[in-house]
Write a protein that holds these residues in place. Structure first.
Motif, mmCIF file in Angstrom:
data_model
loop_
_atom_site.group_PDB
_atom_site.id
_atom_site.type_symbol
_atom_site.label_atom_id
_atom_site.label_comp_id
_atom_site.label_asym_id
_atom_site.label_seq_id
_atom_site.Cartn_x
_atom_site.Cartn_y
_atom_site.Cartn_z
ATOM 1 N N GLN A 1 0.838 -1.206 0.055
ATOM 2 C CA GLN A 1 -0.047 0.004 -0.077
ATOM 3 C C GLN A 1 0.865 1.291 0.173
ATOM 4 O O GLN A 1 0.606 2.204 -0.687
ATOM 5 C CB GLN A 1 -0.908 0.132 1.298
ATOM 6 C CG GLN A 1 -2.224 -0.851 1.061
ATOM 7 C CD GLN A 1 -2.980 -1.001 2.434
ATOM 8 O OE1 GLN A 1 -2.664 -0.185 3.410
ATOM 9 N NE2 GLN A 1 -3.901 -1.819 2.481
ATOM 10 N N ILE A 2 2.081 1.101 0.828
ATOM 11 C CA ILE A 2 3.044 2.309 0.780
ATOM 12 C C ILE A 2 3.562 2.615 -0.482
ATOM 13 O O ILE A 2 3.437 3.783 -0.880
ATOM 14 C CB ILE A 2 3.904 2.015 1.903
ATOM 15 C CG1 ILE A 2 3.490 2.145 3.447
ATOM 16 C CG2 ILE A 2 4.827 2.958 1.815
ATOM 17 C CD1 ILE A 2 4.558 1.549 4.363
ATOM 18 N N GLN A 3 3.875 1.527 -1.229
ATOM 19 C CA GLN A 3 4.592 1.816 -2.440
ATOM 20 C C GLN A 3 3.369 2.280 -3.685
ATOM 21 O O GLN A 3 4.043 2.984 -4.439
ATOM 22 C CB GLN A 3 4.799 0.389 -2.918
ATOM 23 C CG GLN A 3 6.191 -0.136 -2.127
ATOM 24 C CD GLN A 3 6.675 -1.436 -2.670
ATOM 25 O OE1 GLN A 3 7.221 -1.710 -3.778
ATOM 26 N NE2 GLN A 3 6.489 -2.562 -2.045
ATOM 27 N N ARG A 4 2.312 1.914 -3.281
ATOM 28 C CA ARG A 4 1.138 2.411 -4.368
ATOM 29 C C ARG A 4 0.764 3.846 -3.834
ATOM 30 O O ARG A 4 0.415 4.803 -4.946
ATOM 31 C CB ARG A 4 -0.033 1.418 -4.261
ATOM 32 C CG ARG A 4 -1.075 1.735 -5.357
ATOM 33 C CD ARG A 4 -2.414 0.973 -5.295
ATOM 34 N NE ARG A 4 -3.051 0.787 -3.824
ATOM 35 C CZ ARG A 4 -2.913 -0.162 -3.054
ATOM 36 N NH1 ARG A 4 -2.214 -1.251 -3.424
ATOM 37 N NH2 ARG A 4 -3.456 -0.084 -1.832
ATOM 38 N N ASN A 5 0.877 4.176 -2.610
ATOM 39 C CA ASN A 5 0.195 5.513 -2.436
ATOM 40 C C ASN A 5 1.229 6.804 -2.383
ATOM 41 O O ASN A 5 0.938 8.127 -2.702
ATOM 42 C CB ASN A 5 -0.287 5.594 -1.043
ATOM 43 C CG ASN A 5 -1.794 4.478 -0.897
ATOM 44 O OD1 ASN A 5 -2.004 4.319 -1.970
ATOM 45 N ND2 ASN A 5 -1.952 4.073 0.311
#
Length: 591
Positions: free
Chosen positions: A395-399
């Motif tokens: 999620q961090i990589q996407r956001n």
């Protein structure tokens, strides 16, 4: 017609430039006869060119044609009144060992400054080109006596340094800094070449005395600044703190300098001094962010120094801070630290997770949300819930794409995969991270990739690598005794496999964390004795040297190991630090 003229002019300029380049090439390669011929042609076209004149004189001298150089210079001096030519003529006599005539012309050039002080830079340039440092100093000193408004303190400081006149050099640098405060950083860099970490070093004592004398004669924040800087170089943070407080009392609008000093002390592992400085900040700071950062660092130090018996008191300390400052976006760093404390020290993972999930309900930026999720992922890894952790990291990589925290999340994906034995997926992530914009992440990624690559093919079942990954996970979980025991089993059961030096090194680090320095020493020595051709050899040298220097009080052994890095591992990341510490231990005046 105009176009034809322009084309002719451009063609002439091109030919001229080519001739110039050819002459210089001959000169640089030591073909002085050819260089002399070419420069003579160029001089005929541009008889006012100082560069051509200098090259003609130098070429004659390189060919030992001193008479021709003298004739050329005398004709020049009949045509042009230019005092630097007197220096050139004097040097020509010096090359012929006629020092009486050489000094005559040097003094004549210096005397000319009485009427033409503006020529001083030109005259000094020629003196310096012939390594006539004493004469260059006399020229600057003479002109500054004639024209006090001239400022050659910086140039003089450099020349005094060449002479070895350290006291005059320091004094000149200080005077220059006083009149040019914008150059203070460069002055510190220049002075640092002549002092060491040793407060008893002769140059350190001299610099300190000059500054203290200045402070008594004409109080100025500059002296406090330089004294603080000197004490920091000597790792004497208590004295540096005294100077920084003096500066703050006169300029109370910012605590930036004191914050920086605390950070340096913390980085140098001067924990008690760091605590004293951060405590001062908590008492003094008016800015909320500065205040919170100081409290954060204090409680981190308290946690690091505490045993399990004191964890309830630390918990109460956190609660007191949240009561005072509340749990809102500005205290997020403290909140994440508290969750980490609960999970990794008190083993209260459920409470830590609930606390962070509540933090996610606050009005946070994307980056702040990523920071919370990073810690949530770490807590799940602590519990060995790797797949759940991967969800947060992904999620961090996407956001927050293309950010440092996104790259950190990718590294944690690789680390989690490595912990659970999925080495192939870990490698695929680590390959991407080798080009990370964060050098720290890139280095960590490369180290982990090398570890996997070097060990995955030796054993089809990868038993040793899996054990090592498990030991690494135990270390991450603060279960150091179990990690040490597992590493011991690797050392006993996989003696012929390439994982051994890595296991020795990892175990040595854990021994150091537990202050078992003799055991760490034995491990480092085992790497040096048995794996001297491996990639960990410079790491072992440096870490063992640090151990001898700072923990085991054996400076001579430390010095010998730093020396090995300097002479045998010039490409090591430890090279600069090793050289600095070696010279300090040897007692060198120059760093």
């Amino acid at each position: 017609m105009r176009i034809l003229f322009v084309l002719c002019f451009l063609f002439s300029a091109l030919v001229y430039a080519q001739d110039d380049a050819l002459a210089l090439d001959y000169y640089k390669n030591g073909h002085f006869e050819k260089a002399l011929l070419e420069y003579t042609k160029l001089y005929e076209q541009a008889p006012s060119s100082i560069d051509y004149i200098s090259k003609i004189i130098s070429s004659h001298q390189e060919l030992e044609q001193y008479d021709k150089a003298e004739t050329f210079l005398l004709k020049l001096m009949d045509r042009v009144s230019y005092p630097p030519f007197m220096v050139e003529l004097g040097y020509n006599y010096q090359l012929r060992n006629n020092l009486q005539q050489a000094n005559f012309y040097y003094n004549k050039a210096l005397t000319s400054l009485d009427e033409k002080p503006a020529y001083v830079s030109h005259i000094v340039r020629v003196f310096q080109s012939h390594s006539l440092v004493n004469e260059a100093v006399i020229a600057y000193e003479k002109v500054m006596g004639l024209k006090p408004e001239y400022n050659f303190h910086l140039q003089l400081a450099q020349l005094y340094g060449e002479q070895g006149n350290i006291e005059k050099m320091f004094s000149s640098y200080i005077v220059f800094a006083q009149t040019n405060p914008i150059a203070l950083l460069n002055i510190k860099r220049a002075v640092s070449d002549f002092i060491s970490e040793n407060s008893e070093n002769e140059n350190n004592i001299l610099f300190r005395k000059i500054l203290l004398r200045k402070a008594q004669q004409e109080p100025d924040i500059l002296w406090n600044d330089l004294l603080s800087w000197l004490f920091i170089q000597q790792n004497d943070f208590k004295k540096a703190f005294v100077q920084e407080k003096a500066i703050f009392n006169r300029q109370p609008e910012s605590l930036d300098r004191i914050e920086e000093l605390a950070a340096i002390a913390l980085n140098k592992n001067e924990q008690e001094m760091a605590k004293e400085i951060y405590t001062f900040i908590t008492i003094t700071a008016q800015d909320l962010d500065v205040l919170l950062e100081a409290h954060y660092n204090l409680i981190q130090l308290e946690t690091k120094q505490s045993t399990k018996e004191n964890y309830d008191a630390i918990d109460a300390h956190y609660q007191a801070l949240f009561t005072k400052f509340d749990t809102f976006s500005q205290t997020l760093k403290l909140q994440i630290a508290y969750a980490h404390f609960l999970a990794f020290h008190k083993n209260e993972t459920k409470k830590a997770t609930s606390f962070l999930e509540k933090a996610l309900e606050l009005p946070l930026s994307d980056k702040q949300q990523a920071e919370v999720k990073l810690e949530l992922g770490d807590i799940l890894v602590l519990q060995e819930k790797f797949n759940d952790a991967l969800i947060y990291y992904t999620q961090i990589q996407r956001n927050v794409k293309n950010s440092i925290i996104s790259q950190e999340a990718r590294f944690k994906v690789a680390k989690a995969s490595y912990y659970k034995g999925d080495f192939k997926w870990a490698e695929s992530q680590l390959k991407i991270l080798k080009a990370s914009t964060s050098q720290l992440i890139a280095n960590d990624a490369l180290d982990l990739k090398l570890l996997i690559t070097d060990n995955k093919y030796e054993d089809s079942l990868q038993l040793a690598l899996k054990k090592y990954a498990k030991a690494d996970l135990l270390s991450f979980q603060n279960r150091n005794d179990e990690a040490i025991a597992l590493l011991t089993s690797i050392l006993n059961e996989h003696k012929t496999e390439p994982i051994i030096p890595q296991a020795l090194y990892k175990q040595a680090q854990l021994f150091e964390d537990k202050a078992q320095f003799e055991k760490a020493e034995a491990n480092y020595n085992a790497i040096i004795a048995n794996y001297s051709e491996g990639i960990l050899i410079d790491d072992a040298y440096f870490k063992l040297a640090e151990l001898y220097q700072y923990q085991l009080s054996q400076p001579e052994k430390a010095k010998a190991l730093y020396e090995k890095i300097i002479f045998n591992h010039a490409d090591s990341i430890y090279f600069v630090d090793a050289r600095k510490r070696y010279r300090a231990l040897r007692g060198d005046a120059i760093n």
